[in-house]
Design a protein around this motif. Structure first.
Motif, PDB file in Angstrom:
ATOM      1  N   ASP A  51       0.433 -12.339  -2.679  1.00 20.03           N
ATOM      2  CA  ASP A  51       1.961 -11.923  -2.416  1.00 20.03           C
ATOM      3  C   ASP A  51       1.987 -10.668  -3.456  1.00 20.03           C
ATOM      4  OD1 ASP A  51       4.551 -12.122  -1.562  1.00 20.03           O
ATOM      5  OD2 ASP A  51       5.026 -13.021  -3.367  1.00 20.03           O
ATOM      6  N   GLU A  52       0.762 -10.090  -3.661  1.00 21.03           N
ATOM      7  CA  GLU A  52       1.159  -8.726  -4.519  1.00 21.03           C
ATOM      8  C   GLU A  52       1.595  -7.673  -3.676  1.00 21.03           C
ATOM      9  OE1 GLU A  52      -1.832  -5.790  -7.428  1.00 21.03           O
ATOM     10  OE2 GLU A  52      -2.644  -7.814  -6.791  1.00 21.03           O
ATOM     11  N   ARG A  53       2.549  -6.775  -4.144  1.00 12.03           N
ATOM     12  CA  ARG A  53       3.033  -5.551  -3.206  1.00 12.03           C
ATOM     13  C   ARG A  53       2.800  -4.189  -4.052  1.00 12.03           C
ATOM     14  NH1 ARG A  53       8.324  -8.310  -0.645  1.00 12.03           N
ATOM     15  NH2 ARG A  53       7.532 -10.827  -1.077  1.00 12.03           N
ATOM     16  N   TYR A  98      -7.723  -1.474   5.932  1.00 13.88           N
ATOM     17  CA  TYR A  98      -8.441  -2.585   6.550  1.00 13.88           C
ATOM     18  C   TYR A  98      -8.754  -3.700   5.392  1.00 13.88           C
ATOM     19  CZ  TYR A  98     -12.443  -5.339   8.132  1.00 13.88           C
ATOM     20  OH  TYR A  98     -12.972  -6.255   8.494  1.00 13.88           O
ATOM     21  N   PRO A  99      -7.980  -4.818   5.825  1.00 15.39           N
ATOM     22  CA  PRO A  99      -8.314  -6.007   4.820  1.00 15.39           C
ATOM     23  C   PRO A  99      -9.723  -6.614   5.024  1.00 15.39           C
ATOM     24  CG  PRO A  99      -6.925  -6.458   6.888  1.00 15.39           C
ATOM     25  CD  PRO A  99      -7.293  -5.095   6.926  1.00 15.39           C
ATOM     26  N   ALA A 100     -10.559  -6.340   4.326  1.00 16.63           N
ATOM     27  CA  ALA A 100     -11.915  -6.908   4.658  1.00 16.63           C
ATOM     28  C   ALA A 100     -12.037  -8.396   4.319  1.00 16.63           C
ATOM     29  CB  ALA A 100     -12.957  -6.245   3.595  1.00 16.63           C
ATOM     30  N   THR A 101     -11.069  -8.748   3.538  1.00 14.17           N
ATOM     31  CA  THR A 101     -10.602 -10.186   3.550  1.00 14.17           C
ATOM     32  C   THR A 101      -9.168 -10.584   3.274  1.00 14.17           C
ATOM     33  OG1 THR A 101     -10.884 -10.240   1.094  1.00 14.17           O
ATOM     34  CG2 THR A 101     -12.835 -10.773   2.233  1.00 14.17           C
ATOM     35  N   GLY A 102      -8.385 -11.617   3.647  1.00 13.42           N
ATOM     36  CA  GLY A 102      -7.245 -11.827   3.395  1.00 13.42           C
ATOM     37  C   GLY A 102      -6.583 -11.407   4.546  1.00 13.42           C
ATOM     38  N   VAL A 103      -4.940 -11.061   4.413  1.00 11.52           N
ATOM     39  CA  VAL A 103      -4.026 -10.736   5.435  1.00 11.52           C
ATOM     40  C   VAL A 103      -3.307  -9.540   4.780  1.00 11.52           C
ATOM     41  CG1 VAL A 103      -2.430 -11.173   6.842  1.00 11.52           C
ATOM     42  CG2 VAL A 103      -4.139 -13.144   6.563  1.00 11.52           C
ATOM     43  N   LEU A 104      -3.211  -8.649   5.692  1.00  9.11           N
ATOM     44  CA  LEU A 104      -2.211  -7.427   4.741  1.00  9.11           C
ATOM     45  C   LEU A 104      -1.038  -7.019   5.618  1.00  9.11           C
ATOM     46  CD1 LEU A 104      -2.529  -5.631   2.578  1.00  9.11           C
ATOM     47  CD2 LEU A 104      -3.627  -3.739   3.826  1.00  9.11           C
ATOM     48  N   SER A 105       0.154  -6.912   4.902  1.00 13.54           N
ATOM     49  CA  SER A 105       1.283  -6.597   5.937  1.00 13.54           C
ATOM     50  C   SER A 105       1.589  -4.909   5.476  1.00 13.54           C
ATOM     51  CB  SER A 105       2.563  -7.252   5.420  1.00 13.54           C
ATOM     52  OG  SER A 105       2.501  -8.328   5.989  1.00 13.54           O
ATOM     53  N   LEU A 106       1.986  -4.103   6.377  1.00 17.83           N
ATOM     54  CA  LEU A 106       2.398  -2.752   6.196  1.00 17.83           C
ATOM     55  C   LEU A 106       3.979  -2.786   6.265  1.00 17.83           C
ATOM     56  CD1 LEU A 106       1.809   0.317   5.685  1.00 17.83           C
ATOM     57  CD2 LEU A 106       2.239   0.520   8.361  1.00 17.83           C
ATOM     58  N   VAL A 107       4.920  -2.664   5.561  1.00 18.09           N
ATOM     59  CA  VAL A 107       6.147  -2.805   5.521  1.00 18.09           C
ATOM     60  C   VAL A 107       6.818  -1.365   5.422  1.00 18.09           C
ATOM     61  CG1 VAL A 107       8.301  -3.754   4.540  1.00 18.09           C
ATOM     62  CG2 VAL A 107       5.934  -4.935   4.525  1.00 18.09           C
ATOM     63  N   THR A 108       7.596  -1.011   6.374  1.00 15.11           N
ATOM     64  CA  THR A 108       8.442   0.253   6.394  1.00 15.11           C
ATOM     65  C   THR A 108       9.909  -0.131   6.788  1.00 15.11           C
ATOM     66  OG1 THR A 108       8.318   0.878   8.800  1.00 15.11           O
ATOM     67  CG2 THR A 108       6.349   1.334   7.518  1.00 15.11           C
ATOM     68  N   ARG A 109      10.767   1.032   6.953  1.00 18.49           N
ATOM     69  CA  ARG A 109      12.215   0.985   7.219  1.00 18.49           C
ATOM     70  C   ARG A 109      12.371   0.569   8.819  1.00 18.49           C
ATOM     71  NH1 ARG A 109      14.307   6.388   4.485  1.00 18.49           N
ATOM     72  NH2 ARG A 109      12.117   7.066   5.379  1.00 18.49           N
ATOM     73  N   VAL A 165      -1.896   4.569   9.316  1.00 18.15           N
ATOM     74  CA  VAL A 165      -0.587   5.104   8.698  1.00 18.15           C
ATOM     75  C   VAL A 165      -0.720   6.656   8.548  1.00 18.15           C
ATOM     76  CG1 VAL A 165       0.937   4.923   6.821  1.00 18.15           C
ATOM     77  CG2 VAL A 165      -0.733   2.870   7.201  1.00 18.15           C
ATOM     78  N   PRO A 166       0.092   7.116   9.434  1.00 17.24           N
ATOM     79  CA  PRO A 166      -0.017   8.681   9.681  1.00 17.24           C
ATOM     80  C   PRO A 166       0.664   9.393   8.233  1.00 17.24           C
ATOM     81  CG  PRO A 166       1.125   7.473  11.328  1.00 17.24           C
ATOM     82  CD  PRO A 166       1.256   6.573  10.258  1.00 17.24           C
ATOM     83  N   ALA A 167       0.174  10.721   8.039  1.00 15.15           N
ATOM     84  CA  ALA A 167       0.588  11.313   6.802  1.00 15.15           C
ATOM     85  C   ALA A 167       1.800  11.425   6.423  1.00 15.15           C
ATOM     86  CB  ALA A 167      -0.150  12.718   6.774  1.00 15.15           C
ATOM     87  N   GLU A 168       2.378  11.318   5.345  1.00 12.34           N
ATOM     88  CA  GLU A 168       3.864  11.539   4.812  1.00 12.34           C
ATOM     89  C   GLU A 168       4.586  10.394   5.310  1.00 12.34           C
ATOM     90  OE1 GLU A 168       4.300  13.281   2.523  1.00 12.34           O
ATOM     91  OE2 GLU A 168       2.586  15.052   2.675  1.00 12.34           O
ATOM     92  N   PHE A 169       4.076   9.166   5.515  1.00 16.89           N
ATOM     93  CA  PHE A 169       4.935   8.135   6.121  1.00 16.89           C
ATOM     94  C   PHE A 169       5.164   7.149   4.873  1.00 16.89           C
ATOM     95  CE2 PHE A 169       6.558   6.445  10.435  1.00 16.89           C
ATOM     96  CZ  PHE A 169       6.908   5.010   9.774  1.00 16.89           C
ATOM     97  N   GLU A 170       6.260   6.948   4.676  1.00 17.69           N
ATOM     98  CA  GLU A 170       6.871   6.003   3.417  1.00 17.69           C
ATOM     99  C   GLU A 170       6.408   4.627   4.075  1.00 17.69           C
ATOM    100  OE1 GLU A 170      10.309   4.774   0.594  1.00 17.69           O
ATOM    101  OE2 GLU A 170      10.871   6.351   2.016  1.00 17.69           O
ATOM    102  N   HIS A 171       5.727   4.080   3.245  1.00 15.96           N
ATOM    103  CA  HIS A 171       5.375   2.546   3.338  1.00 15.96           C
ATOM    104  C   HIS A 171       5.109   1.707   2.072  1.00 15.96           C
ATOM    105  CE1 HIS A 171       1.633   4.903   3.165  1.00 15.96           C
ATOM    106  NE2 HIS A 171       1.123   3.626   2.836  1.00 15.96           N
ATOM    107  N   GLN A 172       4.966   0.625   2.230  1.00 17.37           N
ATOM    108  CA  GLN A 172       4.263  -0.445   1.232  1.00 17.37           C
ATOM    109  C   GLN A 172       3.235  -1.197   1.708  1.00 17.37           C
ATOM    110  OE1 GLN A 172       8.385  -2.453   0.273  1.00 17.37           O
ATOM    111  NE2 GLN A 172       7.158  -2.759  -1.368  1.00 17.37           N
ATOM    112  N   HIS A 173       2.371  -2.062   0.919  1.00 18.17           N
ATOM    113  CA  HIS A 173       1.707  -3.129   1.279  1.00 18.17           C
ATOM    114  C   HIS A 173       1.911  -4.406   0.519  1.00 18.17           C
ATOM    115  CE1 HIS A 173      -0.909  -0.063   3.127  1.00 18.17           C
ATOM    116  NE2 HIS A 173      -0.923   0.713   2.246  1.00 18.17           N
ATOM    117  N   ARG A 174       1.778  -5.583   1.392  1.00 17.32           N
ATOM    118  CA  ARG A 174       2.053  -6.722   0.864  1.00 17.32           C
ATOM    119  C   ARG A 174       0.693  -7.736   1.300  1.00 17.32           C
ATOM    120  NH1 ARG A 174       6.605 -11.402   2.357  1.00 17.32           N
ATOM    121  NH2 ARG A 174       5.719 -12.868   0.851  1.00 17.32           N
TER     122      ARG A 174
END
Length: 249
Positions: free
Chosen positions: A20-22, A35-46, A60-69
């Motif tokens: 649950d780290e973001r 790439y999540p070599a282990t675990g599961v990763l979310s990419l969150v955008t608007r 993720v393209p260049a200059e695209f605002e995002h965060q990971h969880r």
């Protein structure tokens, strides 16, 4: 919003994230593969969220605002691509199916060995060639913006275990089934049933990562029986729920 500039320091990165780290919302000057070599990763955008288990990679393209969880302890590998290589991929965020060769190339790019520029470029080209062949995967959950749709999606997300018809949901939020059907198609590119099915698989990925059994996951996410859950999950994720859960260990 943060402007990360890691790519100017090192072409590839490793981030070890706890459950649950973001990361904060941020952008990069270069397009990159995550790439999540282990675990599961979310990419969150608007515009919605993308989810990737260890047999998928997020673009993720260049200059695209995002965060990971991170969902579960996650070993996140980041491979930046120069603009000339990035044009081979789609111009929007996407989940791509990885291959054994692409996986090994990404692990090599993010490993401890220092590589010459030519070696790094060859490995990047291998990754791009492999991912371009697999195509975009249906693990994107669009985020609607209409207030009525947001109210509907909130109701669905609060209780997936008991599926409710769109007509009943419309009654609760004060909109007709026909209006909501049109809005779902218009704002998400999906029918309501398709959107809900995608949400159920997203939720299942997270519950399985938390260690929930296949049977309990099926029930919580609204499938009438484990068999139908296994079929739906496998068609979207590319492996059965049991194999997916084993891959996280």
């Amino acid at each position: 919003m943060n402007k990360f500039s890691h790519e100017s320091l090192s072409p590839e990165l490793i981030h070890l994230l706890g459950h649950d780290e973001r990361t904060p919302a941020h952008t990069h000057a270069l397009g990159h593969l995550v790439y999540p070599a282990t675990g599961v990763l979310s990419l969150v955008t608007r515009d919605g969220s993308w989810i990737a288990p260890s047999n998928r990679v997020v673009w993720v393209p260049a200059e695209f605002e995002h965060q990971h969880r991170a969902h579960g302890a996650t070993d996140m590998r980041v491979v930046f691509l120069p603009e000339s290589m990035a044009t081979s991929l789609v111009p929007h965020p996407a989940v791509l199916a990885t291959t054994p060769l692409a996986r090994e190339a990404m692990l090599a790019l993010t490993g401890p060995r220092r590589r010459e520029k030519e070696s790094t470029e060859r490995l990047r080209l291998v990754v791009i060639d492999e991912l371009s062949a697999t195509g975009e995967q249906p693990l994107h959950l669009p985020e609607p913006h209409d207030d009525r749709l947001l109210a509907v999606t909130k109701l669905v997300e609060e209780d997936l275990s008991t599926p409710v018809s769109l007509a009943e949901l419309g009654h609760r939020v004060g909109a007709s089934e026909r209006t909501l059907s049109r809005l779902f198609q218009q704002e998400t590119g999906m029918t309501f049933r398709q959107w809900r099915a995608e949400l159920r698989v997203h939720r299942a990925l997270l519950r399985l990562a938390d260690g929930m059994s296949v049977y309990d996951t099926a029930a919580e996410c609204g499938w009438a029986n484990p068999g139908s859950f296994i079929l739906a999950f496998t068609s979207l994720v590319g492996m059965s729920p049991g194999k997916y859960q084993q891959s996280l260990v």
